[in-house]
Scaffold this active site. Structure first.
Site, mmCIF file in Angstrom:
data_model
loop_
_atom_site.group_PDB
_atom_site.id
_atom_site.type_symbol
_atom_site.label_atom_id
_atom_site.label_comp_id
_atom_site.label_asym_id
_atom_site.label_seq_id
_atom_site.Cartn_x
_atom_site.Cartn_y
_atom_site.Cartn_z
ATOM 1 C CD GLU A 1 -2.907 1.434 2.235
ATOM 2 O OE1 GLU A 1 -2.911 0.327 3.173
ATOM 3 O OE2 GLU A 1 -3.822 2.693 2.063
ATOM 4 C CG ASP B 1 -3.273 -2.705 4.143
ATOM 5 O OD1 ASP B 1 -2.180 -1.850 5.153
ATOM 6 O OD2 ASP B 1 -4.918 -2.096 3.824
ATOM 7 C CB ILE C 1 -1.726 -0.733 9.434
ATOM 8 C CG1 ILE C 1 -0.358 -1.054 10.091
ATOM 9 C CG2 ILE C 1 -2.626 -1.108 10.615
ATOM 10 C CD1 ILE C 1 0.160 1.054 11.182
ATOM 11 C CG ASP C 2 -7.592 -3.100 6.726
ATOM 12 O OD1 ASP C 2 -7.452 -2.354 6.159
ATOM 13 O OD2 ASP C 2 -8.835 -4.224 7.156
ATOM 14 C CB THR D 1 -4.257 3.516 8.956
ATOM 15 O OG1 THR D 1 -3.765 2.459 8.675
ATOM 16 C CG2 THR D 1 -3.677 4.815 9.252
ATOM 17 C CG ASP E 1 -8.700 -2.579 1.691
ATOM 18 O OD1 ASP E 1 -7.513 -1.969 2.785
ATOM 19 O OD2 ASP E 1 -7.998 -1.431 0.268
HETATM 20 C C1 IPD Z 1 -9.216 1.182 5.397
HETATM 21 C C2 IPD Z 1 -9.791 0.312 6.343
HETATM 22 C C3 IPD Z 1 -11.634 0.266 6.440
HETATM 23 C C4 IPD Z 1 -12.222 0.720 5.354
HETATM 24 C C5 IPD Z 1 -11.359 1.670 4.289
HETATM 25 C C6 IPD Z 1 -9.728 0.621 3.741
HETATM 26 P P1 IPD Z 1 -6.199 1.378 6.153
HETATM 27 O O1 IPD Z 1 -7.436 0.497 5.223
HETATM 28 O O2 IPD Z 1 -9.971 -1.494 6.021
HETATM 29 O O3 IPD Z 1 -12.196 -0.738 7.268
HETATM 30 O O4 IPD Z 1 -14.042 1.239 5.351
HETATM 31 O O5 IPD Z 1 -11.969 1.602 2.812
HETATM 32 O O6 IPD Z 1 -9.284 1.723 3.202
HETATM 33 O O7 IPD Z 1 -6.335 2.461 5.409
HETATM 34 O O8 IPD Z 1 -6.666 1.209 7.480
HETATM 35 O O9 IPD Z 1 -5.851 0.714 5.695
HETATM 36 CA CA CA Z 2 -6.651 -1.296 4.161
HETATM 37 CA CA CA Z 3 -3.490 0.246 5.256
#
Ligand code: IPD
Ligand code: CA
Ligand code: CA
Length: 278
Positions: free
Chosen positions: A78, A93, A95-96, A98, A221
């Site tokens: 990412e 990813d 950190i999913d 963030t 994601d």
């Molecule tokens: C996000 C998370 C979030 C989702 C967003 C994503 P990130 O990823 O998965 O739950 O609603 O669409 O972009 O930015 O924390 O890696």
């Molecule tokens: Ca994510």
């Molecule tokens: Ca992320």
């Protein structure tokens, strides 16, 4: 039973890929756990999308390890430009979740998938705050901390617990996103929004949730956790019931039995945001 040389080379190669995947998840898991107290936002990618120093540090750990162990593989991660063109590709990813992480809200994970020729073969999602490691291997099922997992067996949409997330462009078209939430609210038992798409999908895979939808996710994601849903007996599609792919702008995931009901609810919104870039 004796393996041919070709078979044993294949098993050794897969074993190494898996062990590097687990090592990357373990090392970055420790980092996330030890950094949760710091609010270390370093950049804004858009009005609502942030990056923390921990996103960058976790990504570096993973990329350094992969480049050392598999210098020929390509990488889509990412926070970095895409690297390489080899059909063996890692999708990461770091950190999913963030936004949660930056607020010390402990729902976040690291997601790493390994793909060959456009098909995800392995997926690992690690939630260090609950010490939960979800893992799936194509054709071999999905597990949570080593025990096999299955989607729920729920058949009635009225009893379903479902989840969603809101894309970072949500202020451009709030009414469309909210209209879908409203439509589900009238039919299901409850709706959750965790802030981590990978965790939501893993929760569908292990039966904590019965369904999930979101618009405009990115490949990192979904790559690992979508395999988790498939291998746990769930179903994936877009909002029209068309096939799921990592480049899709829409994902609808379910325990399979509720898929038709969920499609009926979401189908009127199948054209939302299709032409909008995030
Ligand atoms: C996000 C998370 C979030 C989702 C967003 C994503 P990130 O990823 O998965 O739950 O609603 O669409 O972009 O930015 O924390 O890696
Ligand atoms: Ca994510
Ligand atoms: Ca992320």
């Amino acid at each position: 039973m004796f393996l041919t040389l070709k078979e044993s080379t294949f098993y050794m190669k897969t074993a190494k890929i898996k062990s590097v995947l687990f090592q990357a998840l373990e090392e970055t898991g420790k980092l996330l756990k030890n950094s949760l107290h710091e609010r270390n936002v370093t950049a804004k990618k858009s009005e609502l999308s942030i990056v923390t120093a921990t996103d960058m540090a976790a990504e570096k750990i993973i990329l350094d390890l992969l480049k050392k162990e598999f210098p020929d593989h390509s990488i889509l991660s990412e926070e970095s430009p895409a690297m390489g063109t080899a059909p063996q590709r890692w999708i990461i990813d770091p950190i999913d979740g963030t936004t949660n992480f930056a607020h010390t809200y402990p729902i976040a994970c690291i997601s790493i998938a390994y793909e060959e020729y456009g098909v995800v073969q392995l997926g690992g999602v690690y939630d260090p705050f609950r010490d939960e490691l979800f893992f799936a291997e194509r054709g071999q099922g999905a597990s949570l901390n080593g025990s096999p997992i299955r989607v729920s067996g729920l058949e009635s949409i009225g009893d379903a617990l479902v989840a969603t997330g809101f894309p970072y462009d949500r202020r451009k078209d709030p009414d469309s996103y909210l209209a879908i939430v409203r439509a589900f609210m009238m039919k299901v038992q409850g709706i959750r929004r965790s802030g981590s798409a990978a965790i939501d999908l893993c929760y569908v895979a292990c039966g904590r949730l019965d369904g999930y939808w979101e618009t405009k996710l990115k490949p990192w994601d979904m790559a690992a956790a979508s395999l988790m849903v498939e291998e746990a007996g769930g179903k994936l599609s877009d909002y029209s019931g068309g096939p799921f792919g990592l480049e899709n702008i829409q994902i609808l995931a379910s325990n399979s039995k509720l898929h038709a009901d969920m499609l009926e609810i979401i189908e009127p919104y199948k054209n939302i945001a299709l032409n909008q870039s995030i």
